[in-house]
Design an enzyme around this catalytic site. Sequence first.
Site, PDB file in Angstrom:
ATOM      1  N   HIS A   1       2.157   6.412  -4.544  1.00 11.09           N
ATOM      2  CA  HIS A   1       2.182   6.537  -3.081  1.00 11.09           C
ATOM      3  C   HIS A   1       0.748   6.670  -2.584  1.00 11.09           C
ATOM      4  CE1 HIS A   1       4.789   7.768   0.490  1.00 11.09           C
ATOM      5  NE2 HIS A   1       3.551   7.776   0.953  1.00 11.09           N
TER       6      HIS A   1
ATOM      7  N   HIS B   1      -1.711   4.691   0.434  1.00 10.62           N
ATOM      8  CA  HIS B   1      -1.774   3.705   1.509  1.00 10.62           C
ATOM      9  C   HIS B   1      -3.155   3.052   1.550  1.00 10.62           C
ATOM     10  CE1 HIS B   1       2.046   4.593   3.688  1.00 10.62           C
ATOM     11  NE2 HIS B   1       1.910   5.766   3.076  1.00 10.62           N
TER      12      HIS B   1
ATOM     13  N   ASP C   1      -4.617   1.373   3.951  1.00 11.80           N
ATOM     14  CA  ASP C   1      -5.349   1.624   5.187  1.00 11.80           C
ATOM     15  C   ASP C   1      -5.669   3.099   5.389  1.00 11.80           C
ATOM     16  OD1 ASP C   1      -2.679   2.223   5.552  1.00 11.80           O
ATOM     17  OD2 ASP C   1      -2.529   1.383   7.559  1.00 11.80           O
TER      18      ASP C   1
ATOM     19  N   GLY D   1       6.166   4.916   8.640  1.00 16.83           N
ATOM     20  CA  GLY D   1       5.972   5.176  10.062  1.00 16.83           C
ATOM     21  C   GLY D   1       6.692   6.449  10.479  1.00 16.83           C
TER      22      GLY D   1
ATOM     23  N   HIS E   1      10.146   5.995   2.769  1.00 18.42           N
ATOM     24  CA  HIS E   1       9.656   7.278   3.260  1.00 18.42           C
ATOM     25  C   HIS E   1      10.830   8.054   3.851  1.00 18.42           C
ATOM     26  CE1 HIS E   1       5.612   5.538   3.058  1.00 18.42           C
ATOM     27  NE2 HIS E   1       5.087   6.704   3.437  1.00 18.42           N
TER      28      HIS E   1
ATOM     29  N   GLU F   1      10.270  13.939   5.082  1.00 16.31           N
ATOM     30  CA  GLU F   1       8.944  14.484   5.378  1.00 16.31           C
ATOM     31  C   GLU F   1       9.000  15.178   6.735  1.00 16.31           C
ATOM     32  OE1 GLU F   1       4.269  12.997   5.655  1.00 16.31           O
ATOM     33  OE2 GLU F   1       5.892  11.549   5.913  1.00 16.31           O
TER      34      GLU F   1
ATOM     35  N   ASP G   1      -1.216   9.878  -1.071  1.00 14.18           N
ATOM     36  CA  ASP G   1      -0.825   9.405   0.258  1.00 14.18           C
ATOM     37  C   ASP G   1      -1.974   8.639   0.910  1.00 14.18           C
ATOM     38  OD1 ASP G   1       0.930   8.878   2.309  1.00 14.18           O
ATOM     39  OD2 ASP G   1       0.869  10.867   3.180  1.00 14.18           O
TER      40      ASP G   1
END
Length: 363
Positions: A21, A23, A25, A180, A207, A210, A299
């Site tokens: 996991h 990302h 970006d 998202g 996801h 959370e 993350d």
Amino acid sequence: MPYTPRMHLSDILRAPKAVLHDHLDGGLRPGTIIELARDCGYQGLPTEDPAALAVWFRDAADSGSLERYLETFAHTCAVMQTREALERVAAECAEDLAADGVVYAEVRYAPEQHQERGLGLDEVVDAVNAGLREGERRSGGRITARALLTGMRHTDRSLEIAELTVAHRERGVAGFDIAGGEVGNPPARHLAAFQHLRRHNCHFTIHAGEAVGAESIHEAVQVCGAERIGHGVRITDDIRVHDDGTATLGHLASYVRDNRIALEVCPTSNLQTGAAKSYDTHPIDLLRRLGFRVTLNTDNRLVSGTTMSEEFRHMVDAFGYGPEVFEEFTVAAVESAFLPLPERQRLIDEVIRPGYAALGARA
């Protein structure tokens, strides 16, 4: 001998790691953001000093709000709109992970967020895949990096991204993700995408658990068929811990545990978004002791100001974990990776087990 907080960082750096996991970006080098912003004429950065920019991202993320946390990505996505920029960012991602001891990585990103300057979806994916291959090469083959294509919960392009995932799965794409803001965007809204992936025997994670409670995990697993859960820490909503330290699992928690559905846990990010209050009270230790398949993840390395080694260090300080626990996390991650079984077995038998055996002997 177990790790202690007195252990040198170099020992943690040497430990083989796997991240499921991470990302793309959310992990850029600050200096790269500044250079790419100059190249493309983006003027929205809060500062052009790399060290100050890194601090700004971390401070902006320390809000306790998932929505505020996600706002930071406007700056990184703004400079990732050309093939050259995407290749550079992906190559540096693989390089940075390898330098931190990561031997296997699944790096996720949303192709639809990189089309502002005319790139087609296939061009976006080809650029990121080329960058990851270049990063593997620069790292001397010390890392295997694969991509996960992400659909966004608040848009209506998830089926299109699922189709893209199937089309590129022989060229470096390992699977699909949905991400998202969770609130108001349940995963079942994208059921057509998950059905397409299942019809084509393609892997996916979701996801969930959370910002929203156990009901989002139930929907991701039982309605959508998720193989893994991104974050998933709110599974504790379905666990009752008694005064004597024992615990009773509800039906959902039991199902997730017993079916070895991996939880992609990201402790530092969880603190920033309010999913956990502190490292010491983070539910990762409870979940591990109860037998869940727990994996440890970053993350967003830039936004959270972290690395896999930093996540290891936080776990050492909070729970006194030794190399045997980190080996457990790493093996669990590779066992749950969206890789063919022979490749997973090779990583475990030839890289991870020997690496931890050497580390344990040194300790």
